[in-house]
Design a protein around this motif. Structure first.
Motif, PDB file in Angstrom:
ATOM      1  N   ASP A  89      39.846  -1.883  57.620  1.00 50.06           N
ATOM      2  CA  ASP A  89      39.869  -2.233  56.203  1.00 50.06           C
ATOM      3  C   ASP A  89      39.234  -1.137  55.363  1.00 50.06           C
ATOM      4  O   ASP A  89      39.751  -0.759  54.308  1.00 50.06           O
ATOM      5  N   TRP A  90      38.107  -0.598  55.852  1.00 52.67           N
ATOM      6  CA  TRP A  90      37.396   0.440  55.072  1.00 52.67           C
ATOM      7  C   TRP A  90      38.233   1.712  54.969  1.00 52.67           C
ATOM      8  O   TRP A  90      38.324   2.327  53.901  1.00 52.67           O
ATOM      9  N   VAL A  91      38.892   2.127  56.044  1.00 51.28           N
ATOM     10  CA  VAL A  91      39.702   3.341  56.013  1.00 51.28           C
ATOM     11  C   VAL A  91      40.877   3.172  55.049  1.00 51.28           C
ATOM     12  O   VAL A  91      41.175   4.060  54.221  1.00 51.28           O
ATOM     13  N   VAL A  92      41.549   2.047  55.149  1.00 49.82           N
ATOM     14  CA  VAL A  92      42.714   1.821  54.287  1.00 49.82           C
ATOM     15  C   VAL A  92      42.304   1.811  52.822  1.00 49.82           C
ATOM     16  O   VAL A  92      42.946   2.442  51.969  1.00 49.82           O
ATOM     17  N   ARG A  93      41.267   1.082  52.494  1.00 50.18           N
ATOM     18  CA  ARG A  93      40.822   1.023  51.111  1.00 50.18           C
ATOM     19  C   ARG A  93      40.414   2.395  50.600  1.00 50.18           C
ATOM     20  O   ARG A  93      40.656   2.754  49.456  1.00 50.18           O
ATOM     21  N   THR A  94      39.759   3.193  51.481  1.00 50.55           N
ATOM     22  CA  THR A  94      39.356   4.544  51.069  1.00 50.55           C
ATOM     23  C   THR A  94      40.576   5.399  50.753  1.00 50.55           C
ATOM     24  O   THR A  94      40.601   6.133  49.748  1.00 50.55           O
ATOM     25  N   LEU A  95      41.598   5.320  51.591  1.00 50.38           N
ATOM     26  CA  LEU A  95      42.797   6.121  51.352  1.00 50.38           C
ATOM     27  C   LEU A  95      43.484   5.690  50.054  1.00 50.38           C
ATOM     28  O   LEU A  95      43.953   6.544  49.268  1.00 50.38           O
ATOM     29  N   ILE A  96      43.554   4.377  49.842  1.00 47.03           N
ATOM     30  CA  ILE A  96      44.181   3.883  48.606  1.00 47.03           C
ATOM     31  C   ILE A  96      43.417   4.376  47.390  1.00 47.03           C
ATOM     32  O   ILE A  96      44.004   4.818  46.387  1.00 47.03           O
ATOM     33  N   ASP A  97      42.069   4.305  47.474  1.00 49.89           N
ATOM     34  CA  ASP A  97      41.245   4.745  46.341  1.00 49.89           C
ATOM     35  C   ASP A  97      41.424   6.231  46.052  1.00 49.89           C
ATOM     36  O   ASP A  97      41.300   6.662  44.895  1.00 49.89           O
ATOM     37  N   ARG A  98      41.679   7.034  47.105  1.00 51.89           N
ATOM     38  CA  ARG A  98      41.782   8.467  46.898  1.00 51.89           C
ATOM     39  C   ARG A  98      43.168   8.906  46.402  1.00 51.89           C
ATOM     40  O   ARG A  98      43.313  10.030  45.919  1.00 51.89           O
ATOM     41  N   GLY A 106      50.174   4.080  47.370  1.00 53.17           N
ATOM     42  CA  GLY A 106      49.043   3.160  47.394  1.00 53.17           C
ATOM     43  C   GLY A 106      49.465   1.721  47.571  1.00 53.17           C
ATOM     44  O   GLY A 106      49.002   1.026  48.501  1.00 53.17           O
ATOM     45  N   PRO A 107      50.346   1.182  46.706  1.00 57.85           N
ATOM     46  CA  PRO A 107      50.784  -0.199  46.903  1.00 57.85           C
ATOM     47  C   PRO A 107      51.477  -0.411  48.237  1.00 57.85           C
ATOM     48  O   PRO A 107      51.320  -1.457  48.869  1.00 57.85           O
ATOM     49  N   ALA A 108      52.253   0.584  48.695  1.00 52.22           N
ATOM     50  CA  ALA A 108      52.933   0.438  49.984  1.00 52.22           C
ATOM     51  C   ALA A 108      51.928   0.314  51.115  1.00 52.22           C
ATOM     52  O   ALA A 108      52.096  -0.494  52.039  1.00 52.22           O
ATOM     53  N   LEU A 109      50.871   1.114  51.064  1.00 51.87           N
ATOM     54  CA  LEU A 109      49.841   1.063  52.104  1.00 51.87           C
ATOM     55  C   LEU A 109      49.108  -0.270  52.060  1.00 51.87           C
ATOM     56  O   LEU A 109      48.814  -0.871  53.106  1.00 51.87           O
ATOM     57  N   ARG A 110      48.839  -0.769  50.831  1.00 48.48           N
ATOM     58  CA  ARG A 110      48.126  -2.040  50.711  1.00 48.48           C
ATOM     59  C   ARG A 110      48.981  -3.180  51.271  1.00 48.48           C
ATOM     60  O   ARG A 110      48.490  -4.052  51.986  1.00 48.48           O
ATOM     61  N   GLU A 111      50.244  -3.146  50.965  1.00 46.52           N
ATOM     62  CA  GLU A 111      51.138  -4.201  51.442  1.00 46.52           C
ATOM     63  C   GLU A 111      51.254  -4.164  52.967  1.00 46.52           C
ATOM     64  O   GLU A 111      51.197  -5.201  53.628  1.00 46.52           O
ATOM     65  N   ALA A 112      51.376  -2.954  53.534  1.00 46.04           N
ATOM     66  CA  ALA A 112      51.498  -2.843  54.990  1.00 46.04           C
ATOM     67  C   ALA A 112      50.227  -3.318  55.679  1.00 46.04           C
ATOM     68  O   ALA A 112      50.266  -3.964  56.744  1.00 46.04           O
ATOM     69  N   HIS A 113      49.102  -3.061  55.042  1.00 43.05           N
ATOM     70  CA  HIS A 113      47.825  -3.501  55.617  1.00 43.05           C
ATOM     71  C   HIS A 113      47.716  -5.014  55.603  1.00 43.05           C
ATOM     72  O   HIS A 113      47.249  -5.632  56.571  1.00 43.05           O
ATOM     73  N   GLU A 114      48.110  -5.629  54.481  1.00 45.12           N
ATOM     74  CA  GLU A 114      48.020  -7.092  54.377  1.00 45.12           C
ATOM     75  C   GLU A 114      48.932  -7.763  55.400  1.00 45.12           C
ATOM     76  O   GLU A 114      48.547  -8.758  56.041  1.00 45.12           O
ATOM     77  N   VAL A 115      50.121  -7.223  55.584  1.00 49.46           N
ATOM     78  CA  VAL A 115      51.041  -7.793  56.565  1.00 49.46           C
ATOM     79  C   VAL A 115      50.445  -7.672  57.970  1.00 49.46           C
ATOM     80  O   VAL A 115      50.501  -8.607  58.773  1.00 49.46           O
ATOM     81  N   PHE A 116      49.860  -6.517  58.225  1.00 47.89           N
ATOM     82  CA  PHE A 116      49.246  -6.314  59.548  1.00 47.89           C
ATOM     83  C   PHE A 116      48.138  -7.314  59.796  1.00 47.89           C
ATOM     84  O   PHE A 116      48.031  -7.887  60.887  1.00 47.89           O
ATOM     85  N   ALA A 145      50.172   8.331  53.262  1.00 46.16           N
ATOM     86  CA  ALA A 145      49.023   8.531  52.369  1.00 46.16           C
ATOM     87  C   ALA A 145      48.266   9.793  52.734  1.00 46.16           C
ATOM     88  O   ALA A 145      47.871  10.574  51.853  1.00 46.16           O
ATOM     89  N   VAL A 146      48.024  10.017  54.039  1.00 39.62           N
ATOM     90  CA  VAL A 146      47.311  11.216  54.476  1.00 39.62           C
ATOM     91  C   VAL A 146      48.099  12.472  54.119  1.00 39.62           C
ATOM     92  O   VAL A 146      47.537  13.491  53.677  1.00 39.62           O
ATOM     93  N   ALA A 147      49.426  12.415  54.307  1.00 38.60           N
ATOM     94  CA  ALA A 147      50.249  13.576  53.956  1.00 38.60           C
ATOM     95  C   ALA A 147      50.117  13.910  52.476  1.00 38.60           C
ATOM     96  O   ALA A 147      50.071  15.096  52.096  1.00 38.60           O
ATOM     97  N   ARG A 148      50.067  12.859  51.641  1.00 38.26           N
ATOM     98  CA  ARG A 148      49.897  13.107  50.199  1.00 38.26           C
ATOM     99  C   ARG A 148      48.536  13.704  49.898  1.00 38.26           C
ATOM    100  O   ARG A 148      48.417  14.585  49.041  1.00 38.26           O
ATOM    101  N   LEU A 149      47.515  13.278  50.618  1.00 37.79           N
ATOM    102  CA  LEU A 149      46.143  13.720  50.311  1.00 37.79           C
ATOM    103  C   LEU A 149      45.773  15.057  50.941  1.00 37.79           C
ATOM    104  O   LEU A 149      44.730  15.632  50.632  1.00 37.79           O
ATOM    105  N   THR A 150      46.556  15.570  51.882  1.00 40.12           N
ATOM    106  CA  THR A 150      46.210  16.815  52.581  1.00 40.12           C
ATOM    107  C   THR A 150      47.166  17.949  52.251  1.00 40.12           C
ATOM    108  O   THR A 150      47.408  18.841  53.077  1.00 40.12           O
ATOM    109  N   GLY A 151      47.656  17.944  51.065  1.00 41.45           N
ATOM    110  CA  GLY A 151      48.578  19.003  50.695  1.00 41.45           C
ATOM    111  C   GLY A 151      47.920  20.365  50.627  1.00 41.45           C
ATOM    112  O   GLY A 151      48.523  21.383  50.988  1.00 41.45           O
ATOM    113  N   THR A 152      46.675  20.403  50.173  1.00 39.53           N
ATOM    114  CA  THR A 152      45.983  21.700  50.044  1.00 39.53           C
ATOM    115  C   THR A 152      44.767  21.819  50.953  1.00 39.53           C
ATOM    116  O   THR A 152      44.227  22.920  51.140  1.00 39.53           O
TER     117      THR A 152
END
Length: 981
Positions: A89-98, A106-116, A145-152
């Motif tokens: 939960d903490w990792v997912v929320r951190t990625l969404i926040d970033r 972000g919404p896609a990750l949140r939805e996938a997490h809730e389903v899981f 999400a990680v791919a989006r956040l690690t572009g640079t």
């Protein structure tokens, strides 16, 4: 920030700044850069407890964040196990926040997490798997999400205490990094070295193919800035070195040590103070970690600490098993945990790597438990015949002494060993414990030995402690030995006030005992060498009532000591050497402890025997007093006895042995006291100078006399007689016969003032009469030669009679002298040693040459040279060779020798008078010739010798043997010449 997060700070006031670990940080940073092109990089940081893994991860995460990286810092502590999905939960929320606002990921990750989570909650209890579809969808969303956040910049994921993570969390992290394996991700996990993981299979999967970084302790250079930041006073290099050695650079332990210094107010500039540090937090770290893994292992660590606290470099596993109450196999298994966790070194013995851990573990035990463990260890080791040092280490570690006979014996042997190794501190601790449990002879050994060490460590306090012990001692032997130690300490004192204070205290301590007169005796003997010996004898007689009892009656207080010193005084002043020897023997027949109360008693009694020709007896008695139980003899005793050994060696012709013994004697005396004018030192220096002159080392002989203030004007006292005689020999060797005569005259005056017989000195009996003859004091030389013969006859010593006959025969000359010299040689041939015989044969050979019997002279002189060479008497060798050259017409002759042989009788006579310091006018008056005639004869003699005048006389004397050749056949100078000289 946690406590351990602050361990690597350089400045506790400003924001923390990291110290050290530069190589590890470079490797982590290189992995971060590599991930941008090569994808996932996994590293494991491990090391012993407290080594700074958390601090390193935080420093790396902070540096990565400062470089634009997304840094996620995860802590797999035990509290996560009660909420297995908290980490997810903490990792997912951190990625969404970033993710940027409005990003559809972000919404896609949140939805996938809730389903899981919904599917996960529907699974039966105990089933840690989730349905495949929701899990795949979740990690696909995470990857996006990680791919989006690690572009640079890469994602940096630090996992502290990964080995403590629950299986669910570790599985989640494994899926996460697997999903992102092609992305720039760096996973850095920290594990505790040697500790079994909570979920080993899951952890192994997570860290498969990870690169390992093993942290070691900080270097000494890295320790210094850390301590400067933690301490109020900047530590010196010695303190830093000590702190590093105690902790092996472990940052947590360094922090605790710094806190201990601040809390106790210890001066951080004194490294020795750190050795006493007891750090409860360090003990809790060690035992807590161990007991969590294997209950009871913490107690095993304490057993190891007790074992090594006994002074061992490592603990015997058998001993540890005995102390821990475990079987050997269980002990080795548990010890393996200590090794893997780096608390112990990996060798055949159990050795704690951090000395400060030993103190911490022992300090955490109750006093009684600690004492019981040490005494149990000592008993166990004694039963197995372990080295005494190991056993004693445990005995002295317990303030409670172990009763029985064997602990005392062990402590005494260990104390001797420590003392021989120069470790007075350990020796003192052993003796302090021995005194508590010893009795009888062992107590008599321990008490004075402890007094020695205490006085050596702190003279004032040590003397006070010795006097306090003296006041409570009822045993006469212990009391005598203690008085001897106090006397030795006072003998080296330069402070009269300090000496008076101690003597007053001793007087109060021994009042009413049979040694109540000891303070008076010490004061009397302190002036022994400044006072005429006859007065000392009277004072000694008054002290004990009578000089020598008719029947020995065991221990009689100070009587043996008084009798020994009185024997020396009688030898110096009396006409009856037999009485002096009888008294010396009586004193030496007593138990040695009766001679203990004063350091001079034993050496004086032995010296009387040696000075009266009883060298073999002196050597036998000396050996008796050197062995056990007196191996703890004071260093002053040993130095003084060396002077007796040197006299014995000199009598036997062992010049080199005598030289070494006198060198050691003087070195010991110098170490004992700072003053260079001590009479016993002067006597030893004079004797050493005689030995060096006999070896031909005149330069060093002068140095010895100068170093001990025996050159120039001398203070009053008869102790300078051997030094004066040596000085006279040196001046004669330099051609300064007037100066030599002046030294001999001063020697005579000092002897007369003190009432000391000239012949009481062995050095005089060897060289004195010949030196008088050389300076022209012929009648006195003959008179003293006869006196020496009477002395020798009264001693009953064949060596002394042979020596006296040689001296008298040389002085008389002619047929009578030849007979005396031959009798001397016959006597000396029966005695050990060869130097006296070499002198006798040399004198006989010269006399035979003078009597025109060259063939006999050559045979005799050849044997004299051979014997002198074996003794190392080089001047005697060189002189004998000159005589051989003069006696054998076939031998090659030097220019100087031919010149001497070419002199007429009148030229010889006048030249000798001139060398003895007579003026030309005085010579003319004595010989009833004109001054012009004297001048002509001297000019002719100078021309034959190749010299220009009186100033060149030393050149003649530098050629050994020429003086003897010069005087052979010359008319005897009248006694009146001596006054002119």
């Amino acid at each position: 920030m946690s406590e351990r997060d602050t361990l690597m700070c350089e400045d506790t006031q400003a924001p923390p700044k990291f110290t050290g670990r530069r190589d590890e940080l470079r490797q982590l940073d290189r992995a971060r850069h590599d991930s941008m092109t090569n994808g996932l990089r996994r590293l494991v940081v491990t090391g012993e407890a407290g080594i700074g893994r958390t601090a390193l991860l935080r420093e790396f995460a902070a540096a990565a964040h400062g470089s634009g990286c997304l840094a996620l810092e995860l802590r797999c502590r035990e509290q996560h196990r009660c909420e297995p999905w908290a980490l997810t939960d903490w990792v997912v929320r951190t990625l969404i926040d970033r993710l940027p606002e409005g990003d559809a990921r972000g919404p896609a990750l949140r939805e996938a997490h809730e389903v899981f989570l919904v599917h996960r909650a529907a699974r039966p209890a105990g089933d840690d798997t989730a349905s495949k579809g929701p899990r795949i969808a979740l990690f696909a969303a995470v990857r996006e999400a990680v791919a989006r956040l690690t572009g640079t910049a890469p994602l940096v994921l630090t996992v502290d205490d990964a080995d403590q993570g629950d299986p669910t969390s570790l599985v989640f992290l494994r899926h996460l990094v697997k999903a992102c394996s092609q992305l720039p991700v760096v996973l850095v996990a920290a594990t505790r070295r040697g500790e079994p993981p909570y979920a080993p299979a899951e952890l192994a999967e997570l860290l498969r193919d990870a690169r390992r970084l093993t942290l070691e302790g900080l270097s000494e250079q890295e320790t210094a800035p850390l301590l400067r930041a933690l301490l109020p006073v900047s530590p010196n290099p010695a303190t830093v070195a000590t702190a590093h050695r105690l902790t092996v650079g472990n940052p947590f332990m360094l922090l605790q040590l710094a806190r201990w210094i601040r809390h106790t107010g210890t001066d951080a500039t004194h490294p020795a103070d750190l050795e006493a540090a007891v750090l409860p937090a360090v003990a809790e770290l060690v035992t807590g970690r161990l007991d969590r893994i294997a209950p009871g292992t913490g107690e095993l660590a304490k057993a190891v600490a007790v074992a090594v606290a006994g002074g061992d470099a490592g603990a015997d596993p058998l001993l540890v098993a005995h102390l821990g109450g475990l079987a050997l196999g269980d002990t080795l298994t548990a010890s393996d945990l200590l090794v893997r966790m780096r608390f112990a070194a990996d060798d055949n013995t159990l050795r704690l790597r951090h000395p400060i851990v030993r103190n911490a573990l022992i300090g955490g035990m109750t006093l009684m438990a600690r004492n019981a463990a040490h005494l149990a260890a000592a008993t166990y080791l004694h039963e197995r015949h372990a080295p005494v040092e190991r056993i004693a280490g445990h005995l002295i570690a317990s303030p409670v002494p172990l009763a029985g006979s064997w602990p005392t014996a062990v402590l005494l042997r260990a104390a001797r060993s420590a003392k021989d190794a120069g470790d007075d501190a350990t020796a003192a601790r052993c003796l302090e414990h021995a005194v508590q449990v010893a009795s009888g002879d062992e107590l008599r050994e321990a008490v004075p030995a402890l007094a020695d060490i205490r006085v050596r460590a702190d003279r004032v306090r040590g003397l006070d402690a010795a006097v306090a012990t003296l006041a409570t001692t009822a045993d006469p032997v212990t009391r005598d030995r203690l008085l001897g130690r106090i006397g030795c300490a006072l003998y080296g004192s330069e402070s009269t006030e300090d000496e008076d204070r101690v003597l007053e205290s001793v007087g109060a301590a021994v009042v009413g005992t049979d040694v109540a007169g000891w303070p008076a005796l010490h004061r009397l003997l302190s002036q022994l060498f400044d006072c005429p010996p006859v007065l000392t004898v009277h004072a000694l007689d008054e002290l004990v009532g009578r000089p020598l009892p008719d029947q020995p009656r065991g221990t009689e207080g100070l009587r043996a000591t008084v009798t020994a010193v009185g024997a020396l005084c009688l030898h110096l002043t009396g006409d009856d050497p037999e009485e002096a020897v009888r008294r010396a023997r009586w004193a030496l027949d007593r138990d040695i402890d009766e001679l203990s109360p004063h350091p001079l008693a034993l050496v004086h009694a032995l010296s009387v025997l040696a000075e009266n020709g009883h060298h073999d007896e002196a050597a036998t008695r000396l050996r008796r007093h050197e062995g056990p139980p007196h191996a703890w003899g004071h260093p002053l005793h040993r130095a003084l006895l060396l002077s007796v050994e040197a006299r014995i060696a000199l009598a036997g012709g062992a010049l080199e042995t005598a030289r070494q013994q006198l060198d050691d004697c003087l070195a010991g005396l110098v170490r004992h006291g700072p003053g260079l004018g001590k009479p016993v030192r002067v006597i030893a220096a004079g004797l050493l100078a005689h030995v060096l002159i006999s070896q031909g080392d005149n330069s060093r002989a002068r140095t010895v006399l100068r170093r001990h203030r025996c050159m120039g004007d001398l203070p009053p006292g008869w102790c300078y007689r051997d030094a004066l005689l040596a000085r006279a020999r040196l001046r004669a060797a330099d051609g300064d016969l007037p100066g030599s005569a002046a030294d001999l005259a001063e020697l005579r005056d000092r002897n007369e003032t003190a009432g000391v017989r000239t012949t009481s000195s062995a050095a005089w009996r060897m060289y004195g009469v010949g030196l008088l003859h050389q300076t022209g004091v012929v009648e006195e030389a003959r008179r003293l030669a006869w006196q020496q013969l009477r002395f020798a006859d009264s001693t009953g010593s064949p060596r002394e009679r042979g020596r006296a006959l040689r001296v008298l025969g040389s002085a008389l000359g002619g047929s009578k002298g030849e007979g005396l010299l031959r009798e001397s040689a016959r006597l000396l041939e029966t005695q050990p040693g060869e130097m006296d015989l070499a002198y006798a044969l040399g004198d006989l050979g010269r006399l035979l040459t003078r009597r025109n019997r060259p063939d006999e002279a050559v045979v005799t002189l050849t044997e004299a040279v051979r014997l002198a060479g074996r003794c190392g008497a080089q001047p005697l060798v060189d002189g004998g060779r000159q005589q051989l050259a003069a006696a054998d017409e076939r031998a090659p002759q030097s220019l100087a020798l031919r010149g001497v042989l070419a002199l007429t009788a009148r030229e010889r006579q006048i030249l000798i008078d001139a060398m003895r310091g007579l003026t030309n006018e005085r010579i003319a008056t004595l010989l009833r010739i004109t001054r012009r005639t004297v001048e002509l004869h001297l000019s002719s003699a100078y021309r034959k010798l190749g010299i220009s005048g009186r100033r060149d006389f030393p050149e003649v004397f530098r050629n050994p043997g020429l003086w003897a050749l010069l005087t052979d056949g010359a008319p005897i100078v009248r006694q009146g010449a001596s006054s002119a000289a």
